[in-house]
Enzyme design. Structure first.
Site, PDB file in Angstrom:
ATOM      1  N   GLU A   1       5.206 -12.725  10.194  1.00 45.23           N
ATOM      2  CA  GLU A   1       6.128 -13.525   9.793  1.00 45.23           C
ATOM      3  C   GLU A   1       5.665 -14.604   8.655  1.00 45.23           C
ATOM      4  O   GLU A   1       6.457 -15.027   7.995  1.00 45.23           O
ATOM      5  CB  GLU A   1       6.358 -14.371  11.114  1.00 45.23           C
ATOM      6  CG  GLU A   1       7.032 -13.847  12.264  1.00 45.23           C
ATOM      7  CD  GLU A   1       7.106 -14.483  13.363  1.00 45.23           C
ATOM      8  OE1 GLU A   1       8.363 -14.932  14.040  1.00 45.23           O
ATOM      9  OE2 GLU A   1       6.316 -14.940  14.008  1.00 45.23           O
TER      10      GLU A   1
ATOM     11  N   LEU B   1       8.492 -23.792  16.006  1.00 37.68           N
ATOM     12  CA  LEU B   1       9.595 -24.430  15.548  1.00 37.68           C
ATOM     13  C   LEU B   1       9.705 -25.995  15.864  1.00 37.68           C
ATOM     14  O   LEU B   1      10.227 -26.923  15.162  1.00 37.68           O
ATOM     15  CB  LEU B   1      10.914 -23.811  16.028  1.00 37.68           C
ATOM     16  CG  LEU B   1      11.366 -22.472  15.469  1.00 37.68           C
ATOM     17  CD1 LEU B   1      12.682 -22.007  16.034  1.00 37.68           C
ATOM     18  CD2 LEU B   1      11.204 -22.292  13.916  1.00 37.68           C
ATOM     19  N   GLU B   2       9.100 -26.074  17.130  1.00 38.53           N
ATOM     20  CA  GLU B   2       8.940 -27.602  17.427  1.00 38.53           C
ATOM     21  C   GLU B   2       8.163 -28.584  16.584  1.00 38.53           C
ATOM     22  O   GLU B   2       8.433 -29.492  16.259  1.00 38.53           O
ATOM     23  CB  GLU B   2       8.128 -27.497  18.945  1.00 38.53           C
ATOM     24  CG  GLU B   2       9.047 -27.128  19.905  1.00 38.53           C
ATOM     25  CD  GLU B   2       8.758 -25.377  20.357  1.00 38.53           C
ATOM     26  OE1 GLU B   2       9.032 -24.960  21.217  1.00 38.53           O
ATOM     27  OE2 GLU B   2       8.359 -24.767  19.135  1.00 38.53           O
TER      28      GLU B   2
ATOM     29  N   LYS C   1      15.757 -19.632  14.280  1.00 38.89           N
ATOM     30  CA  LYS C   1      15.252 -18.814  13.625  1.00 38.89           C
ATOM     31  C   LYS C   1      16.446 -17.616  13.718  1.00 38.89           C
ATOM     32  O   LYS C   1      16.745 -17.111  14.821  1.00 38.89           O
ATOM     33  CB  LYS C   1      13.879 -18.387  13.938  1.00 38.89           C
ATOM     34  CG  LYS C   1      13.359 -17.031  13.396  1.00 38.89           C
ATOM     35  CD  LYS C   1      12.158 -16.699  14.118  1.00 38.89           C
ATOM     36  CE  LYS C   1      11.070 -17.467  13.607  1.00 38.89           C
ATOM     37  NZ  LYS C   1       9.671 -16.923  13.818  1.00 38.89           N
TER      38      LYS C   1
ATOM     39  N   TYR D   1      22.761 -38.398   2.075  1.00 42.34           N
ATOM     40  CA  TYR D   1      22.705 -37.044   3.035  1.00 42.34           C
ATOM     41  C   TYR D   1      21.759 -36.061   1.974  1.00 42.34           C
ATOM     42  O   TYR D   1      21.108 -34.978   2.246  1.00 42.34           O
ATOM     43  CB  TYR D   1      23.972 -36.488   3.245  1.00 42.34           C
ATOM     44  CG  TYR D   1      24.981 -36.303   2.502  1.00 42.34           C
ATOM     45  CD1 TYR D   1      25.208 -35.389   1.482  1.00 42.34           C
ATOM     46  CD2 TYR D   1      25.959 -37.432   2.462  1.00 42.34           C
ATOM     47  CE1 TYR D   1      26.314 -35.490   0.579  1.00 42.34           C
ATOM     48  CE2 TYR D   1      27.282 -37.286   2.021  1.00 42.34           C
ATOM     49  CZ  TYR D   1      27.299 -36.366   0.916  1.00 42.34           C
ATOM     50  OH  TYR D   1      28.297 -36.513   0.074  1.00 42.34           O
TER      51      TYR D   1
END
Length: 119
Positions: A21, A71-72, A98, A53
């Site tokens: 990855e 991801l956390e 993902k 934004y």
């Protein structure tokens, strides 16, 4: 009060626990929602009176470019930067997905969703 949402921010990033990855990368989607006071902006029509934004999108893209195993962890970095850089944000809801994760099955995506309040 009000909510500003950025939906399906697309990035190509290198997150994950597997060595592959880090080398080949993957597609990601980020959905971001921030709560802020929009009353002044509703009357003034001035960018300075709201949450930009463009700034939110830049934070997401910059943090998604920094490799994390989880991801956390990348979601936490995004949350921390928003609270640090944009004082008017009182709540953040973020979902980091993902796309086509390498988990040995036909799975469209995996998502971590976190809600955090300013303390």
């Amino acid at each position: 009060m009000g909510i500003i949402r950025l939906e399906n921010i697309r990035t190509f990033s290198y997150h994950g626990c597997l060595d592959e990855e880090a080398k080949i990368g993957s597609d990601y989607l980020v959905n971001l929602e921030v709560k802020t006071d929009l009353r002044k902006a509703r009357h003034s029509d001035e960018l300075a009176d709201t949450v930009d934004y463009v700034h939110l999108n830049a934070i997401v893209k910059e943090e998604m470019a920094v490799r994390s195993k989880l991801l956390e962890h990348v979601a936490e970095r995004i949350i921390a930067r928003i609270f640090t850089e944009i004082a008017s944000v009182s709540r953040i809801m973020i979902a980091v997905s993902k796309v086509n994760p390498p988990i040995g099955g036909d799975v469209a995506s995996v998502t971590v969703q976190i809600e955090e309040f300013r303390t």
